[in-house]
Design an enzyme around this catalytic site. Structure first.
Site, short mmCIF file in Angstrom:
data_model
loop_
_atom_site.label_atom_id
_atom_site.label_comp_id
_atom_site.label_asym_id
_atom_site.label_seq_id
_atom_site.Cartn_x
_atom_site.Cartn_y
_atom_site.Cartn_z
N THR A 81 0.84 -1.19 0.00
CA THR A 81 0.00 0.00 0.00
C THR A 81 0.88 1.25 0.00
O THR A 81 1.77 1.39 0.84
CB THR A 81 -0.96 0.02 1.22
OG1 THR A 81 -1.68 1.26 1.24
CG2 THR A 81 -0.22 -0.15 2.53
N HIS A 90 2.28 -11.32 14.36
CA HIS A 90 3.31 -11.78 15.30
C HIS A 90 3.07 -13.23 15.75
O HIS A 90 3.93 -13.81 16.43
CB HIS A 90 3.35 -10.86 16.53
CG HIS A 90 4.71 -10.74 17.13
ND1 HIS A 90 5.71 -11.68 16.93
CD2 HIS A 90 5.28 -9.77 17.91
CE1 HIS A 90 6.80 -11.31 17.57
NE2 HIS A 90 6.58 -10.15 18.19
#
Length: 594
Positions: free
Chosen positions: A505, A562
């Site tokens: 993006t 994560h």
């Protein structure tokens, strides 16, 4: 021989589509590959071309009706079957015309058959009048496979207004699309059942349209006084038993002058408005989508000055964007000459949204829900690095003119960043993976399917460039420009909006240095690229030591899941990109000597 028009497959997961608008009507001629109708699915709106040249003899699926993929939508008759193609469509009128043709030759010989024929000719007259007086319900269409309801955002016509067939009647918003609903017939709006800002289920009645049939002569009939329209009927019915041949001669001229005398008045009054609308597609009665109106308001574009390039002169988003660019260029040209005089008086224009409270659109509500779900599903963290892309900037300046002339695409920084990203994904597949925590598995994808976030008036849309790792710099530049353009013009196919394994993006396109993008599930990583800015940077020169010099700098921000990607994994991925970009070894891709 007749050719069947079928519902095409508009995506791998699309099983049905809704006919939103017929661009041709029964009896009209159509050329091969000429747009025949518009179809909407839960992922894309598109036009369906005619498979053959001929005459549209029959429409099988009407507007706002949903049909399965492969089902028949219409029948195209051959060139030599024009006469036969128009007859099968309306069965009842065909019988009446046949009866009228049989009646025509017989009254000339004896008078006794003519006394029977007037009865047959008068029979259809009450049917036509009753049909003209019945109301046609406008229903909430199914605007997608999973859409069950819609919200009326704006009525383009009010009770008592006349409306033509296929003319936009109201605007409807769902959680996937904002669109206009056309009138199924020509007539007068008799009743509005659902007010603005109210939500109803698919199939619910929205309004009632009187005087159906769409004929130009039928629309004015409800407008004259009811007494005048009612008087000819008893006069024709009463003399019928006494003088059957005379009423035939008198009954036809009697109604003919009335519409002929009354019709021109509304026709002439409506003509200027219709011409204005058809000329530019703008105005309250024009076929302009809510998204285009919103974009025009944001960019300050007057729709009455824009010439539409869409079907029937409709204004598209690209027309508004080009008009805004032309206006900006025109303002920039005289700016240097009058800069000093105009500077003190210059004030920023206030946005039309200032001070307003609006209901959240369904599309924006859907985006909001998915963003929150993404944060709830995965443990997200963002790591940022700073990259010196001065060498890339210098190469781009040298090659951008020749590159565009050769490949037909602008050479922006985006292809360089995309190429560095897919190369790093191949080296660090953990960032190009997906996790199934319930099954306890992780999938490392065998291809780099790069999703590109594209800013559109309705929000961020993320098309996918499949096997981006197999493309070179020029291939990525062309593919990025292509999917971005088609996404903004609503020409992207549904299959191109899914299957991505990593997202890129460009948050720096509006000047942002960096941000913390939210992961596009079920991916585990998204890279945000900031603005390229020149700053004073300390560099280590082997001969002169440390120097402060201007350099082209950019921030790269990687948000990652994560649960599967550790901080060290993210750092290694970003450093791989940093080394590739700072080395600036793209001369071979650009055709430059090193």
């Amino acid at each position: 021989m007749p050719v069947s028009v079928t519902m095409p497959r508009l995506g791998e997961s699309v099983t049905e589509g809704t006919v939103t608008r017929w661009l041709k009507q029964e009896g009209e001629r159509v050329e091969a590959d000429e747009p025949l109708l518009e179809v909407s699915t839960d992922k894309v709106d598109t036009e369906i071309p005619s498979p053959a040249a001929g005459v549209l003899s029959r429409i099988v699926v009407g507007e706002d009706e949903t049909a399965d993929v492969g089902s028949e939508l219409a029948i195209i008759a051959g060139d030599g079957e024009d006469a036969g193609s128009a007859a099968p469509a309306p069965a009842a009128p065909a019988k009446e015309e046949a009866a009228a043709e049989e009646a025509a030759p017989e009254p000339a010989a004896p008078e006794t058959p003519s006394t029977e024929k007037p009865v047959e000719q008068e029979a259809p007259a009450p049917a036509a009048q009753t049909g003209g007086g019945e109301g046609i319900a406008v229903k909430m269409p199914a605007l997608g496979e999973s859409v069950t309801e819609g919200t009326v955002t704006r009525w383009l016509k009010q009770v008592g207004d006349t409306v033509e067939a296929d003319e936009p009647l109201l605007e409807v918003s769902t959680d996937k699309v904002d669109t206009e609903i056309p009138s199924p017939v020509a007539g007068t709006v008799l009743e509005i059942k659902v007010p603005e800002d109210e939500t109803v289920e698919v199939g619910a009645d929205l309004a009632i349209i009187g005087a159906p049939g769409g004929a130009a002569t039928e629309a004015p009939k409800p407008d004259p006084a009811p007494q005048q329209a009612a008087e000819p009927a008893p006069k024709q019915a009463a003399p019928a038993p006494q003088q059957q041949s005379a009423p035939l001669v008198e009954s036809k001229p009697a109604p003919a002058p009335a519409p002929a005398a009354e019709a021109p008045a509304p026709a002439q009054a409506a003509a200027p408005a219709a011409e204005k609308v058809s000329a530019n597609g703008a105005g309250d009665a024009g076929y302009v989508t809510p998204l285009v109106r919103k974009l025009a308001a944001e960019k300050g574009v007057d729709l009455s000055s824009v010439t539409g390039t869409g079907v029937g002169g409709r204004i598209r988003k690209q027309d508004v964007i080009e008009a805004a660019d032309r206006a900006a260029a025109a303002k920039a040209a005289p700016a240097p000459a009058k800069q000093e005089a105009a500077a003190p008086a210059a004030k920023p224009a206030a946005s039309p949204l200032r001070g307003r409270t609006e209901k959240l659109t369904r599309i924006r509500a859907t985006i909001a829900r998915r963003m929150v779900e993404s944060l709830h599903v995965s443990a997200q963290l963002t790591t940022v690095v700073e990259v010196d892309i001065t060498k890339v900037a210098n190469l781009r300046s040298k090659a951008k003119v020749a590159f565009q002339a050769k490949h037909g695409a602008k050479l922006t920084f985006m292809p360089f960043l995309a190429l560095a990203a897919v190369e790093a994904l191949r080296e660090h597949p953990v960032v190009n993976s997906s996790i199934d925590q319930e099954a306890g598995t992780v999938t490392y994808h065998d291809g780099e399917h790069l999703a590109i976030a594209v800013d559109t008036p309705k929000g961020l849309v993320v098309p996918v460039i499949r096997d981006a790792g197999d493309l070179n710099l020029a291939g990525l530049a062309k593919r990025i420009a292509d999917v971005a353009e088609r996404t903004r013009n609503n020409k992207i196919s549904p299959d191109e909006l899914s299957g991505g394994t990593f997202t890129l993006t460009n948050t720096g396109s509006r000047g942002a240095l960096f941000d913390t993008p939210i992961i596009n599930q079920p991916q585990v990583g998204i890279l945000g690229t900031g603005a390229v800015v020149k700053r004073a940077v300390v560099v280590d020169d082997p001969n002169l030591g440390e120097l402060i010099v201007p350099r082209s700098m950019i921030y790269l921000a990687l948000s990652y899941d994560h649960r599967i990607v550790d901080g060290a994994d993210a750092a290694r991925f970003l450093v791989t990109m940093k080394d590739r970009l700072e080395a600036g070894q793209f001369e071979g891709d650009l055709g430059l000597s090193s």
